[in-house]
Design an enzyme around this catalytic site. Structure first.
Site, PDB file in Angstrom:
ATOM      1  N   LYS A 180       0.842  -1.203   0.000  1.00  0.00           N
ATOM      2  CA  LYS A 180       0.000   0.000   0.000  1.00  0.00           C
ATOM      3  C   LYS A 180       0.872   1.247   0.000  1.00  0.00           C
ATOM      4  CE  LYS A 180      -3.928  -2.166   0.322  1.00  0.00           C
ATOM      5  NZ  LYS A 180      -4.810  -2.226  -0.799  1.00  0.00           N
ATOM      6  N   CYS A 181       0.255   2.341  -0.415  1.00  0.00           N
ATOM      7  CA  CYS A 181       0.885   3.656  -0.466  1.00  0.00           C
ATOM      8  C   CYS A 181       1.535   3.961   0.878  1.00  0.00           C
ATOM      9  CB  CYS A 181      -0.180   4.694  -0.798  1.00  0.00           C
ATOM     10  SG  CYS A 181       0.415   6.369  -0.897  1.00  0.00           S
ATOM     11  N   PRO A 182       2.751   4.421   0.883  1.00  0.00           N
ATOM     12  CA  PRO A 182       3.625   4.898  -0.191  1.00  0.00           C
ATOM     13  C   PRO A 182       4.663   3.873  -0.650  1.00  0.00           C
ATOM     14  CG  PRO A 182       4.555   5.627   1.872  1.00  0.00           C
ATOM     15  CD  PRO A 182       3.293   4.818   2.203  1.00  0.00           C
TER      16      PRO A 182
ATOM     17  N   ASP B 133      -2.133  -1.558  -5.494  1.00  0.00           N
ATOM     18  CA  ASP B 133      -2.530  -0.362  -4.747  1.00  0.00           C
ATOM     19  C   ASP B 133      -3.319   0.579  -5.672  1.00  0.00           C
ATOM     20  OD1 ASP B 133      -2.778   1.834  -3.085  1.00  0.00           O
ATOM     21  OD2 ASP B 133      -0.667   2.392  -3.178  1.00  0.00           O
TER      22      ASP B 133
ATOM     23  N   ASP C 159       0.061   7.975  -7.902  1.00  0.00           N
ATOM     24  CA  ASP C 159       1.381   8.149  -7.300  1.00  0.00           C
ATOM     25  C   ASP C 159       2.544   7.863  -8.250  1.00  0.00           C
ATOM     26  OD1 ASP C 159       0.107   8.812  -4.963  1.00  0.00           O
ATOM     27  OD2 ASP C 159       0.371   6.841  -4.034  1.00  0.00           O
TER      28      ASP C 159
END
Length: 87
Positions: free
Chosen positions: A14-16, A41, A47
């Site tokens: 998951k982010c980041p 994600d 992103d």
């Protein structure tokens, strides 16, 4: 998708983390290296293109897949010159 020299399987992160791992990997690559980043994600579609734009890498392709998304990224020569050395 075009041919990649390296495949980064970042599915499940998951982010980041997808951007952070992509950045770390690209630091060790020479200019012109093409990598395929696979991720699940949902924020990666925002992103990773933003990361490429900010760092000067070329986003060659972005493609949805049944299990997530795939990005084909070419490390730019400009990014190699501006990357700060690791201490």
């Amino acid at each position: 998708m075009a041919q990649a020299e390296v495949v980064l399987d970042l599915k499940g992160l998951k982010c980041p983390l997808p951007v952070m791992r992509t950045r770390r990997h690209l630091r060790s690559c020479t200019a012109g290296t093409i990598i395929l980043v696979e991720t699940t994600d949902p924020l990666a579609v925002i992103d990773l293109p933003h990361f490429c734009q900010q760092e000067g890498h070329r986003l060659l392709e972005s493609q949805p897949r049944a299990e997530g998304h795939a990005f084909l990224i070419e490390k730019s020569t400009a990014a190699e010159a501006t990357t700060a050395p690791q201490i």
